[in-house]
Motif scaffolding. Structure first.
Motif, short mmCIF file in Angstrom:
data_model
loop_
_atom_site.label_atom_id
_atom_site.label_comp_id
_atom_site.label_asym_id
_atom_site.label_seq_id
_atom_site.Cartn_x
_atom_site.Cartn_y
_atom_site.Cartn_z
N ASP A 41 45.14 30.05 34.57
CA ASP A 41 45.47 28.66 34.89
C ASP A 41 44.24 27.76 34.76
O ASP A 41 43.18 28.07 35.30
CB ASP A 41 46.01 28.57 36.32
N GLY A 42 44.39 26.67 34.02
CA GLY A 42 43.37 25.63 34.01
C GLY A 42 42.27 25.79 32.99
O GLY A 42 41.10 25.65 33.33
N LEU A 43 42.63 26.07 31.74
CA LEU A 43 41.60 26.10 30.70
C LEU A 43 40.92 24.74 30.59
O LEU A 43 39.70 24.66 30.35
CB LEU A 43 42.24 26.48 29.36
N ASP A 44 41.67 23.66 30.79
CA ASP A 44 41.10 22.31 30.67
C ASP A 44 40.13 21.99 31.79
O ASP A 44 39.35 21.03 31.68
CB ASP A 44 42.23 21.28 30.66
N PRO A 83 34.26 23.69 31.69
CA PRO A 83 33.40 22.82 30.86
C PRO A 83 33.77 22.94 29.38
O PRO A 83 34.12 24.02 28.90
CB PRO A 83 31.98 23.35 31.14
N LYS A 84 33.71 21.84 28.68
CA LYS A 84 34.16 21.81 27.29
C LYS A 84 33.43 22.83 26.43
O LYS A 84 34.02 23.45 25.53
CB LYS A 84 33.95 20.40 26.73
N ARG A 85 32.14 23.05 26.71
CA ARG A 85 31.34 23.95 25.88
C ARG A 85 31.76 25.41 26.02
O ARG A 85 31.41 26.25 25.18
CB ARG A 85 29.86 23.81 26.24
N LEU A 86 32.52 25.73 27.09
CA LEU A 86 32.90 27.12 27.35
C LEU A 86 34.33 27.46 26.92
O LEU A 86 34.71 28.63 26.94
CB LEU A 86 32.74 27.45 28.84
N SER A 101 46.86 24.62 29.78
CA SER A 101 45.80 23.68 29.41
C SER A 101 46.42 22.33 29.08
O SER A 101 47.57 22.25 28.65
CB SER A 101 45.02 24.20 28.20
N ARG A 102 45.64 21.29 29.30
CA ARG A 102 46.06 19.99 28.79
C ARG A 102 46.01 20.01 27.26
O ARG A 102 45.23 20.74 26.66
CB ARG A 102 45.15 18.88 29.32
N SER A 103 46.83 19.17 26.67
CA SER A 103 46.97 19.21 25.22
C SER A 103 45.63 18.98 24.52
O SER A 103 45.27 19.71 23.58
CB SER A 103 47.98 18.15 24.77
#
Length: 669
Positions: free
Chosen positions: A175-178, A181-184, A205-207
């Motif tokens: 749950d919660g890929l978004d 941190p963006k870099r990970l 994740s969010r789109s």
């Protein structure tokens, strides 16, 4: 061969226990997602052909490319080949976590009839760094949180959780890929594809934050299902469902407005399950200041959403006296215990409305303060709350209970032994107070300062190596005292003088924050894992550990000093000073985060007006009111939008110098 069969039986028992515990946890927690009313919102999904493999290559029988989340398990998940990966993507508030929870509950229900179904394991990704930690270890930790016995080789065999992962007995629900941190994110999806290529995986994740794995691994490209916003008819039907009496005509008018204006601001604002659920809760009892018709007059969807959250907070933390008494009942229910339930029955209606209103303001201010300090993070660990205040003031506060107990014990000892010299008593009390404050500061630093995790005590016999280490830590500082005193006063006096030093070393070890080598370190058990360990249990367990350590040290050191004093003519000296010294040493060894957290309200900035009530009560009440959700000892706000709204309220109050809940009718920030 017998060993192989035994290991298989151990894994069968382990996976069954994991399924039972997972069901216990998530069937209870579904109420926070408003899935316990038996009528989930009909959120629709589409098979995203631009990111997924064609449906015809994955599913054997022809099916439509769309459906509702309630049918995800029979129509998609259960029919996918083994080792399939599914991604649920959508905009904020479209119900991605709730959809995955429905999928998890359906899998657990199916497993009761089909034992071969993999047990879903829920993992929150927000704090995972795939560059530093393997997914296999993260999954094992999640399983061991649900079933702590998986750590014990004597119960399910060695390394049971990792063997369940390696043999494909579990499915990962991430749950919660978004929220990573963006870099990970790309590293995380690649790790999922490679390390969990033999497992079923579901990720949310969010789109805009979803990334495809660079190395698809053995599973091929994931199946990406995109959750769509709710249609106007679905929103209108859900808002009017179950409405009766005088409420129904008002809700019918709102529903008709949404149906006739499917692209209007109200329909757009309420196009996600989050805001539909909040709207029903915010206006569940009509009042002049809580009328859903007011939403029709607003023409900005964002402003409508902010208004809904504000009304939701006003509803769960009400202003009117009658509702404030119900909030107080929620607080007592959240605290739990038969004594509190009896007390609630006695004081019902007797608490002045002014005091209840002050408690309401303090609870909201605490939530805003918490949302601000969490920043972009989502995981709230109660033992980290003291890190949000000035550490210098917190050090002084930690000296207060130490000084108070030291002074009290000395005074009792002086009165018991017949001390009547007031000058002597006052001087000794000043010394005891100073010593207590100094030991309080030492205890704060010895405990690892603010932010250290809670611990409980579980007595057990040490192993041979551990016993040897304990003896070394006790005898090393005690031997010089024994030799020196025995040389001058005799061996009995030396034994008495060194006994206290030996007990301190054997019990406290090397006196560092970990207390390595001592019995206290061996007996201390972290209270941050185990499915039965909740915030109240971890808080009370840590406070009880502190009380036990202080009491043990008080009695042990007091008796030793009393015995040592009796050798030199009488036990008066030991009775007068021994227990006070023992209490100070006990605080040095046993101060835990529960006591530090309880002292935190007293040192927080007074301008925040957080009050002096326990912060854990605010957290438990907020969880019962569905403002925050809970996973073991970790809390999260129900949704990022709610956390953002509360953070904005805090920033607005800081900028203006007036807290928004102080106003008679708080404007939407």
């Amino acid at each position: 061969m017998n060993l192989w069969f035994r290991r298989r039986q151990d894994l069968d028992a382990a996976v069954h226990r994991l399924a039972v515990r997972s069901a216990d946890v998530w069937f209870t927690e579904q109420k926070v997602y408003d899935l316990d009313d038996g009528r989930p919102l009909p959120v629709r999904w589409d098979w995203d052909r631009s990111l997924s493999r064609p449906r015809e290559e994955v599913l054997s029988a022809p099916e439509s490319d769309t459906g509702v989340v309630g049918d995800l398990y029979p129509r998609v998940y259960s029919r996918l080949p083994d080792r399939s990966h599914v991604a649920l993507v959508g905009e904020a508030g479209t119900g991605k976590s709730a959809a995955m929870l429905l999928l998890l509950l359906a899998a657990l229900a199916d497993r009761t009839m089909n034992p071969g179904v993999q047990v879903p394991v829920w993992i929150t990704l927000s704090s995972w760094n795939p560059r530093e930690r393997r997914l296999r270890d993260l999954a094992a930790e999640a399983m061991e949180w649900l079933v702590p016995q998986l750590r014990k080789s004597s119960v399910y065999g060695p390394d049971a959780a990792r063997r369940l992962f390696d043999e494909g007995r579990v499915a990962l629900f991430l749950d919660g890929l978004d929220e990573m941190p963006k870099r990970l994110r790309e590293s995380a999806m690649t790790a999922v594809a490679t390390d969990a290529g033999h497992l079923r995986v579901v990720v949310t994740s969010r789109s805009g934050a979803y990334v495809r794995p660079m190395a698809p691994g053995r599973t091929g490209a994931p199946v990406v299902l995109r959750l769509r916003p709710l249609g106007s008819d679905a929103v209108a039907d859900h808002l009017t469902y179950g409405q009766t009496g005088v409420d129904r005509p008002v809700w019918n008018d709102v529903a008709d407005h949404i149906r006739t204006n499917p692209r209007g601001p109200l329909a757009v604002a309420l196009s996600t399950p989050l805001y539909v659920s909040l709207t029903r809760r915010a206006y569940d009892r009509l009042a002049p200041d809580h009328d859903p018709a007011e939403l029709v007059a607003v023409y900005d969807p964002v402003e409508i959403q902010e208004m809904v959250i504000e009304r939701f907070l006003d509803r769960v933390y009400p202003r009117e006296p009658a509702s404030l008494h119900k909030l107080e009942q929620h607080r007592h229910d959240a605290h739990g215990g038969p004594w509190y339930r009896r007390r609630r029955a006695r004081v019902r209606g007797s608490i002045p409305a002014r005091r209840l209103s002050r408690r309401r303001r303090q609870a909201l201010r605490f939530l805003e303060w918490t949302a601000f300090h969490l920043g972009d993070g989502t995981d709230l660990r109660w033992w980290q709350i003291p890190t949000w205040v000035d550490p210098n003031r917190l050090v002084k506060a930690c000296g207060l209970p130490v000084a108070l107990s030291t002074v009290t014990l000395y005074l009792l000892g002086a009165l018991t032994t017949g001390e009547r010299d007031m000058v002597m008593i006052i001087g000794a009390l000043m010394v005891a107070a100073g010593m207590g404050a100094a030991f309080g500061a030492l205890a704060f630093h010895h405990s690892g300062q603010a932010g250290s995790g809670p611990s409980g005590i579980r007595l057990r016999l040490p192993t041979a190596d551990e016993a040897s280490d304990v003896l070394v830590h006790g005898l090393t500082p005690a031997m010089p005292f024994f030799i020196g005193v025995a040389w001058v006063k005799g061996w009995l006096a030396g034994l008495a003088a060194s006994a206290g030093i030996f007990l301190l070393g054997a019990f406290g070890g090397d006196l560092t924050s970990g207390g390595e080598g001592g019995l206290l370190a061996l007996w201390s058990q972290p209270l941050t894992d185990g499915t039965l360990i909740t915030v109240p249990r971890s808080y009370r367990g840590d406070a009880l550990r502190t009380a036990r350590v202080v009491l043990t040290a008080t009695l042990a050191i007091g008796l030793v000093i009393t015995f040592a004093g009796s050798i030199e003519g009488g036990p008066v000296l030991g009775l007068r000073y021994g227990c006070a010294i023992g209490a100070a040493l006990g605080w040095l060894l046993g101060l835990g985060p529960a006591v530090v957290l309880r002292l935190t309200p007293f040192v927080a900035d007074r301008r925040l007006s957080l009050g002096h009530r326990s912060f854990t009560r605010h957290l438990r009440t907020a969880h019962q009111l569905k403002v925050i959700r809970q996973a073991g000892v970790i809390y999260q706000f129900r949704h990022a939008a709610l956390q953002t709204h509360l953070r904005r309220r805090y920033l607005a109050a800081t900028a203006t110098g007036q807290h928004p809940v102080d106003a008679p009718d708080s404007p939407v920030q």
